[in-house]
Design a protein around this motif. Structure first.
Motif, mmCIF file in Angstrom:
data_model
loop_
_atom_site.group_PDB
_atom_site.id
_atom_site.type_symbol
_atom_site.label_atom_id
_atom_site.label_comp_id
_atom_site.label_asym_id
_atom_site.label_seq_id
_atom_site.Cartn_x
_atom_site.Cartn_y
_atom_site.Cartn_z
ATOM 1 N N TYR A 3 0.852 -1.182 0.000
ATOM 2 C CA TYR A 3 0.000 0.000 0.000
ATOM 3 C C TYR A 3 0.889 1.233 0.000
ATOM 4 C CZ TYR A 3 0.886 -0.199 5.069
ATOM 5 O OH TYR A 3 1.476 -0.282 6.297
ATOM 6 N N ASN A 4 0.308 2.298 -0.469
ATOM 7 C CA ASN A 4 1.069 3.539 -0.623
ATOM 8 C C ASN A 4 0.423 4.622 0.254
ATOM 9 O OD1 ASN A 4 2.829 5.465 -1.537
ATOM 10 N ND2 ASN A 4 1.689 5.878 -3.427
ATOM 11 N N GLU A 5 0.757 4.574 1.541
ATOM 12 C CA GLU A 5 0.115 5.466 2.504
ATOM 13 C C GLU A 5 0.711 6.870 2.419
ATOM 14 O OE1 GLU A 5 -1.235 5.344 7.203
ATOM 15 O OE2 GLU A 5 0.610 4.333 6.584
ATOM 16 N N THR A 23 -4.073 8.381 4.332
ATOM 17 C CA THR A 23 -4.921 7.684 3.373
ATOM 18 C C THR A 23 -4.092 6.661 2.621
ATOM 19 O OG1 THR A 23 -6.534 7.980 1.585
ATOM 20 C CG2 THR A 23 -4.553 9.341 1.495
ATOM 21 N N GLY A 24 -4.752 5.657 2.054
ATOM 22 C CA GLY A 24 -4.060 4.651 1.258
ATOM 23 C C GLY A 24 -3.833 3.345 1.969
#
Length: 724
Positions: A3-5, A23-24
């Motif tokens: 994931y790409n927070e 988010t992410g």
């Protein structure tokens, strides 16, 4: 993890931990999702919007739900199911706060079903989530492709120890003199709601302006987060078909007629019927074979005609739908003691708006239990607001209170709560119920006025009477003209740019609720609206005083009475008894309701009954239990048991003493057989209390001492006695 927070932080400089928006990581199938974290408080906000609107819909179907997960606070829900169920009133109120802030910022032409959900997933006991929910929701929209004229944010502003604070700790609010939730964009304020302790209009404007500075920081952080995500391209926000020729035709055929009806000063239903006749007459000219889109647009454009005509009438001629000028309040009449069996009641009527309000005085057992994940406890002031369909001449099934009823009732409750007597001066649980019988204008403000009168009629010693007024605003963005309206009608609320409700005493503002539907409200306009509202609510207050100026000296004869007193903590158990046996027996035999609780190391006892005899009997029995035996006092006791060496006598509830065999009579008793039996009532004197607290009793001390018997004279004494 794949994931790409993305994260941003906001430091408001209020001594609390920074706010983190990320988010992410969670809920990635939603159109937008954000986790807000501050301290141990965490909110998950999501937004989903349909790709296409439903046919025939000319508004935004927006739903906003805030829900608290009990696990967030390490609690298990109450009730049979032990799970989160329908939203509580507290959750509904927070949902409404967010909804009112978001709704005006969506494009007017965007009509897709949209749902915003905010969940409290972790709770910090001192960081209140309600002031963070709007920020989380707006951030979720900001990172989506949903068209939105934001971002917005919400903050709580409070004045604590004379200074303004943003998002204070829960523990700090006890000393706050004002507390408002303020929502806005970087440029404008869109919503205000809260309460205060009789503050001035200038203080309120200062607090709102202070809150706006904090809102600007939070808006900037959302823009930064959206840029990090790359959410800069939004989907098409125009779901409205158009037909310029049809619009021009409707305006040409109906505008002057609608303007004339608006200017006629007719009543609500008469005006509505005339507007409908004008519209129907035009629709006939379109023929029967028109398609659905044309029919849909014709109704929409005719609504626009009414909108423009009414607003222009006010701005150009200063005339309102019922013929009043901008500042005039409609006629008022009120009456108290209308319901003879209620503990207090009032009817308040302002124009075509009417509230019948009752007050019921109850005991501690009647307190409302609040069982939420974040807030739980008890509430002894309850206000319920009911809005039946007949109040507006409509037919609608009664399905219980909706969000509107909860919100309107909460505003009235906030207002009246500020003037209730102090806790130690009011032993009652108070329930106020406002039934709206007519509505054309603010019924929540009618509830405040009727509630004040009903409480005073019940004999509740309010610090000061409260009145309320709903204000409106009509503006023209092109010319800069505007009109501030006092005591707005229902149609003026619908067609106007602002709904601004203010309540207060003669000394200042106690609560307000403001919703703006336009951008660019200037501070001087807000100040003018507050000053005009003060003029109106003081006028209403003077009209109320003609009916009842001060609280009644005493409660109604049929109202229940409460006696409250303090006892030593050690006696709480003695009054309750094993398994509640003693207190239940006292309640059953005296016909009273008794409550007892420990507060600050003392026992607080309340005895509640609808007649004096019941209260006196219960108080007498309780005081007998808590009384302390005194050496030298005489008591009437009951023999509890017989022993070979004497009898144990109960001289007070739960207090036995030994009446030794030697203290029963002056003569010597060899045995207890036939002297006393269990259940006998005897008078005894308390001779002593030893170091172990044992009581030594005597019966013979209360009996006359027999005279001593004379001994017979001996012969020696007779012989030796000198002879005279």
């Amino acid at each position: 993890m794949n994931y790409n927070e993305k994260k941003v932080t906001i430091d408001l400089g209020n001594g609390l931990a920074p706010i983190e928006l990320s988010t992410g990581k969670l809920a990635k199938q939603a159109d937008g999702s954000v986790v807000l974290k501050q301290g141990d408080t965490m909110l998950l906000a999501t937004v989903v919007s349909a790709k296409e609107p439903k046919e025939g819909v000319d508004f935004l179907p927006l739903s906003v739900d805030y829900q608290e997960k009990y696990a967030a606070a390490g609690r298990i829900p109450g009730g049979f199911l032990r799970r989160e169920a329908r939203l509580s009133d507290y959750e509904i109120l927070i949902s409404r706060l967010v909804d009112r802030a978001l709704r005006p910022l969506f494009p007017e032409t965007y009509h897709a079903d949209t749902q915003v959900m905010i969940s409290l997933i972790s709770a910090d006991k001192d960081i209140m989530p309600d002031a963070l929910a709007g920020l989380a929701a707006s951030a979720a929209i900001a990172v989506s492709d949903i068209p939105f004229n934001g971002p917005i944010s919400e903050v709580r502003v409070a004045k604590v120890n004379g200074g303004l604070v943003i998002n204070p700790r829960l523990s700090e609010l006890e000393n706050a003199t004002l507390e408002y939730i303020v929502a806005g964009s970087a440029e404008d304020i869109v919503m205000v709601e809260g309460e205060s302790k009789e503050i001035s209009e200038a203080e309120m404007v200062e607090a709102i302006a202070f809150a706006h500075e904090a809102i600007k920081k939070q808006v900037a952080a959302q823009i930064e987060l959206a840029n990090l995500v790359g959410a800069t391209v939004k989907r098409d926000g125009n779901h409205e078909p158009s037909n310029a020729d049809l619009r021009d035709a409707i305006f040409a055929a109906t505008y002057d007629k609608v303007y004339a009806v608006a200017k006629s000063g007719s009543s609500k239903h008469e005006r509505s019927d005339k507007f409908a006749e004008i519209g129907d007459a035009f629709f006939v000219t379109l023929g029967e074979e028109i398609d659905e889109e044309t029919a849909f647009l014709a109704k929409k454009y005719y609504h626009d005609v009414q909108y423009e005509a009414v607003r222009n009438l006010i701005l150009d001629e200063g005339i309102r739908l019922d013929g009043r000028d901008a500042r005039t309040v409609r006629p008022i009449w009120s009456e108290v003691d209308y319901l003879p069996a209620a503990h207090g009641s009032a009817v308040f009527t302002r124009g075509e708006t009417q509230s019948l309000t009752s007050v019921t005085l109850g005991a501690k057992d009647d307190e409302q239990m609040i069982d939420g994940a974040f807030i739980h406890g008890y509430n002894k002031f309850i206000l319920h607001y009911n809005f039946p369909a007949f109040s507006t001449g409509e037919v609608r099934p009664n399905r219980g209170p909706g969000r509107r009823e909860v919100g309107h009732g909460n505003l009235a409750m906030r207002s009246l709560k500020q003037v209730l007597p102090a806790e130690n001066e009011n032993p009652y649980t108070i329930r106020v119920v406002s039934d709206i019988l007519e509505s054309n204008g603010s019924s929540s403000m009618a509830t405040v006025c009727a509630g004040t009168l009903a409480l005073m009629d019940a004999g509740v010693k309010l610090k000061a009477p409260v009145s309320g007024i709903a204000m409106g605003l009509i503006t023209d963005g092109k010319t800069g003209k505007y009109a501030i309206l006092s005591d707005i009608l229902g149609d003026e609320d619908h067609l106007g740019d602002m709904d601004f409700k203010v309540t207060g005493t003669e000394n200042g503002i106690v609560a307000c609720q403001m919703d703006l539907k336009i951008n660019g409200l200037k501070w001087e306009v807000l100040t003018q609206a507050l000053d005009q509202a003060k003029e109106a609510r003081l006028h209403i207050l003077n009209e109320m005083k003609k009916t009842l100026e001060t609280p009644r000296e005493d409660y109604k004869p049929h109202a229940p009475r409460i006696v409250s007193f303090t006892i030593d903590k050690e006696f709480i158990g003695a009054i309750i008894g094993p398994g509640g046996k003693i207190i239940q027996e006292m309640q059953r035999e005296t016909g009273s309701t008794i409550s007892i609780e420990e507060v600050d190391g003392k026992g607080i006892v309340q005895v509640f009954a609808d007649n004096k005899a019941a209260i006196d009997a219960a108080v007498s029995r309780i005081k007998a239990i808590v009384a302390k035996p005194e050496v030298g006092e005489v008591y009437e006791g009951k023999v509890k048991s017989i022993m070979p060496f004497g009898a144990f006598v109960e001289i007070m509830p739960g207090k036995d003493g030994l009446l030794h065999i030697s203290e029963i009579e002056w003569r010597r008793l060899e045995t207890m057989d036939g002297v006393l039996k269990e259940g006998d009532v005897v008078k005894v004197k308390l001779l002593d209390i030893d170091k172990q607290g044992k009581l030594k009793l005597s019966r013979k001390a209360l009996l006359p001492r027999p005279p001593k018997e004379e001994k017979p004279k001996s012969e020696t004494e007779t012989k030796d006695k000198p002879q005279g």
